[in-house]
Design an enzyme around this catalytic site. Structure first.
Site, PDB file in Angstrom:
ATOM      1  CG  HIS A   1      29.553  18.347 -56.157  1.00 43.63           C
ATOM      2  ND1 HIS A   1      28.396  18.644 -56.752  1.00 43.63           N
ATOM      3  CD2 HIS A   1      29.186  17.068 -55.981  1.00 43.63           C
ATOM      4  CE1 HIS A   1      27.712  17.823 -56.746  1.00 43.63           C
ATOM      5  NE2 HIS A   1      28.002  16.846 -56.400  1.00 43.63           N
TER       6      HIS A   1
ATOM      7  CD  GLU B   1      25.311  11.968 -47.477  1.00 41.51           C
ATOM      8  OE1 GLU B   1      24.102  12.230 -47.265  1.00 41.51           O
ATOM      9  OE2 GLU B   1      26.202  11.745 -48.178  1.00 41.51           O
TER      10      GLU B   1
END
Lengths: 394, 405
Positions: free
Chosen positions: B210, B141
């Site tokens: 998450h 990322e």
């Protein structure tokens, strides 16, 4: 003195104006000043997973002369920045590049202004190499409006879009993915240009370097990663920070080359070689073995982690400007006196630029809020203190 | 670029309205009701043959559009009913239209290409536009966000997808320092027209890592804009606006809203990034919300209406900067504010909004602002506990009742 008049004609303008026309006025420079000279680099190249380029570098008298002039200007600029910092005209962080000038100058000689360069915070000389003026550098360092980023960036944020110089970044290693993005854009637009992403031996241990390298190799991006190895990551010597200080080999599947970064001709040769490789085969790593005379920044004396003997030893044996001076004298391209006069002229140019920058005003307070967002397309912002109002409230 | 026509009040631009789009006569409703009707402003949009030829294209370009609630009598903008789709398809439609329109628009992210996107937002795009324009990145990322930003510096317009917003924490340095600040530190030389998007929010028992809401972390970064979509209509409009914006925009989607079905117009439309949406006009209390909590609020609104309250519900949509114009008008009308958000209590969007409203509209408030946010805990896995971390409609009803005493 014809030489000083010639040099003053390039005062405050692009440093890399060709001197060949001007040089013909000079008596002691041979009339065929653009004819090719072939000079050997001081050390052979060490390669990793590729064939090393030849040691014989093609250059010319005028090019060597321009190397000397450019490096002398950069050296003088950095020394003056040192004095300005001590006089408290430059504040904050100031990372000086003296000793490493050959990397900036040699790289410029091998590429065009369409090839992109991105580097970290030691960017004053790279900016000048890309065509930035001394006024813009000193203006930015002192926080004036005449600075390259209008005084809002500072020492670590010099950029020059028209010359494809993408800065100037403060966070160690963060410029490496940006550099791969530049290479991605070049590949996307199918331009035949490359990106040189510079980082230091300290940044060579950042994870994002290897992430970016993986992606560059995966998609054959024309990215050349250049490790300017000055052997110290601030105060930590390279052998204390890296298990493997052979940075040119760290790319594993990416070929690499180790270059004597104090030899401007070697740098030129290596960059030319790397550019040809990158356009065909994807990423390449260059390790420039170089040295900085100053400490990491102005707040670091630079002597607590290395001996003064080491610094002066490198200065005597490997100084990039001295090397070119010897070449110029040996090949009879210029005389001792002419070079001294050139250095005096350079000193004057730098002092003039500093004086002019000192006259430039500080940015207006309203500049605090400009350039936060790009205007247009309904993108006015309110800001936390509502400085921009789109419509009056009922 | 076509000049946008921004009208502070709905009908001051009536002379430029295209009459056959506006097929009912304005009835005497309150100002807030009027503002919610759809404005069709004909701008000098250049005729673009690449627009998708789904329905027939009269080249009406709806700017500054605000969605109406489906069950009000103000019908959809045109005589054509539009087409039905799910929210992720609306996002994809917006993305596809923009990619067709401008060859510099590209997508990069994990599994966006061949896999079609983990939430199917980019499905089919790689086959259509190629692997370079819909780029499958490795799981890195930090560097692919940096790569997108570097590409944007040269003029490309990448859309960076985080598979889950929470993963973008790894790219925080790139988003904060390079994305947000480069335009400023370069003295205006570089523009960073990226869109960073991805699903966030509390899902169905996805676990703590998450289920993060990153809007609170990103909100202080100067130089970026943040928007949150909540319906297929505003998802497509905001996606298109974000791509066209020259500023970096972070588009927050929600994991649980991807399968919402709704009808959207066939014509091309782009919404304004800084505008809030009036969901339900009312008189008694202003309820400010965004993303998934909008649906909890509307559910609570049904109960509240039965109990005799008249809440005004505004979906703020623009998380940075706040649309204090719309919010201010509402506060001046109702004098009571309730903020319902999914962000954490500490340092969340609600906290900033409370401060902004108090600073600007303190004299118009009859009661202190009430802010309902998620609890300051990592989201637990167990279903019942997870329900308790986010705001439920019953809590909203109670809060309104207490506020309106």
């Amino acid at each position: 003195m014809p030489l000083s008049r010639i040099a003053s004609s390039s005062h405050a303008s692009n440093l890399l104006k060709p001197l060949s026309a001007a040089l013909s006025l000079c008596r002691s420079i041979s009339s065929d000043s653009t004819s090719t000279l072939t000079i050997e680099t001081s050390l052979p190249f060490t390669s990793h997973k590729c064939d090393a380029p030849p040691r014989a570098v093609d250059t010319s008298a005028s090019e060597l002369f321009s190397f000397f002039r450019d490096m002398a200007t950069m050296r003088r600029m950095e020394i003056s920045a040192d004095s300005l910092y001590k006089a408290k005209l430059i504040r904050g962080f100031c990372h000086l590049y003296d000793g490493q000038e050959a990397v900036a100058v040699g790289m410029e000689a091998a590429i065009t202004k369409k090839d992109a360069i991105i580097t970290a915070y030691r960017d004053h000389c790279t900016f000048v190499g890309r065509g930035g003026t001394l006024l813009e550098v000193f203006g930015e360092l002192m926080g004036r409006t005449c600075g390259g980023s209008k005084g809002k960036g500072g020492s670590m944020h010099l950029y020059r879009k028209q010359a494809s110089f993408y800065g100037g970044h403060g966070i160690v290693g963060a410029q490496i993915p940006l550099g791969c993005g530049l290479a991605f854009a070049q590949r996307y637009s199918k331009e035949e240009n490359v990106t040189f992403t510079l980082y230091g031996d300290g940044a060579a241990n950042q994870g994002q370097l290897f992430e970016a390298l993986n992606m560059a190799a995966l998609w054959d991006l024309p990215a050349i990663l250049v490790c300017e190895n000055n052997h110290y990551g601030m105060g930590t010597a390279e052998w204390r920070a890296s298990k493997s200080p052979a940075y040119y080999k760290r790319g594993d599947y990416v070929p690499g080359l180790k270059v004597d970064g104090m030899d401007v001709l070697a740098v030129k040769q290596a960059c030319k070689f790397a550019k040809e490789h990158a356009l065909k085969n994807g990423p390449f790593i260059l390790e420039m073995d170089t040295y900085r005379y100053h400490g990491h920044s102005m707040s670091d004396p630079g002597s607590t982690y290395r001996t003064r003997d080491e610094i002066s030893g490198v200065r005597q044996e490997r100084d990039p400007i001295e090397r070119v001076r010897k070449l110029l004298l040996a090949h009879d391209i210029a005389s001792e006196k002419e070079l001294k006069d050139l250095e005096k002229q350079v000193r004057k140019d730098v002092d003039d630029a500093i004086a002019k920058a000192k006259e430039s005003p500080m940015p207006d307070p309203s500049e605090l809020f400009t350039h936060v967002y790009v205007k247009g397309l309904g993108a006015e912002s309110f800001g936390a203190d509502r400085k921009e109002v789109r419509a009056t409230l009922p | 670029m076509a000049a946008l026509f921004q009208a502070p009040t709905a009908f001051s631009s009536s002379n430029s309205l295209d009459s056959n789009k506006f097929n009912h006569s304005p009835s005497p409703r309150s100002l807030s009701e009027r503002k919610s009707s759809i404005l069709t402003v004909r701008s000098d949009a250049r005729s673009n043959p690449l627009l998708n030829s789904a329905a027939h294209k009269p080249h009406r370009f709806i700017t500054n559009a605000v969605a109406t609630k489906p069950d009000t009598s103000l019908a959809s903008t045109s005589s054509k009913p539009g087409h039905e789709l799910l929210l992720f398809e609306a996002l994809r439609e917006g993305l596809e239209e923009e990619m067709e329109r401008d060859p510099r628009v590209c997508v990069m992210g994990e599994d966006v290409g061949h896999y079609g996107g983990s939430y199917k937002v980019t499905k089919g795009l790689a086959t259509k536009f190629g692997d370079l324009r819909v780029l499958d990145t490795p799981i890195a990322e930090n560097s692919f966000t940096g790569m997108g930003i570097g590409a944007a510096m040269t003029g490309l317009r990448p859309i960076i997808e985080g598979m889950n917003m929470g993963f973008l924490l790894l790219a925080f340095n790139q988003i904060s320092n390079n994305c947000g600040m480069l335009h400023y530190t370069s003295g205006g030389q570089f523009k960073i027209p990226v869109v960073i998007r991805g699903p966030g929010g509390v899902g169905r028992q996805l676990g703590a890592e998450h289920s993060q809401r990153l809007e609170s972390y990103f909100q202080s970064i100067p130089g970026i804009q943040m928007v949150a979509c909540s319906t297929p209509y505003n998802a497509k409009g905001l996606m298109k606006a974000a791509i066209r914006s020259e500023n970096p925009v972070i588009l927050f989607e929600h994991v649980l809203l991807y399968n919402l079905k709704d009808r959207i117009p066939d014509e091309e439309y782009v919404l304004s990034l800084e505008e809030a949406e009036m969901v339900r006009p009312g008189e008694h209390v202003t309820i400010l919300t965004y993303s998934r909590m909008r649906y909890h609020v509307m559910q609570a609104a049904k109960t509240l209406v039965n109990k005799g309250y008249d809440p005004e519900v505004i979906d703020i949509r623009s998380l940075k900067p706040f649309d204090l114009h719309t919010i201010g008008k509402s506060v001046k009308k109702t004098h009571r504010v309730l903020i319902v958000e999914e962000c954490m209590r500490t340092g969340g969007i609600g906290a900033s909004l409370t401060a902004a409203i108090t600073e600007n509209f303190n004299d118009d408030l009859d009661a202190p602002i009430v802010c309902l946010s998620s609890q300051d805990v990592p989201t637990p896995y167990a279903g019942t506990l997870e329900e308790w971390t986010v705001v439920q409609p019953a809590q909203i009803v109670t809060a309104v009742e207490q506020l309106c005493q």
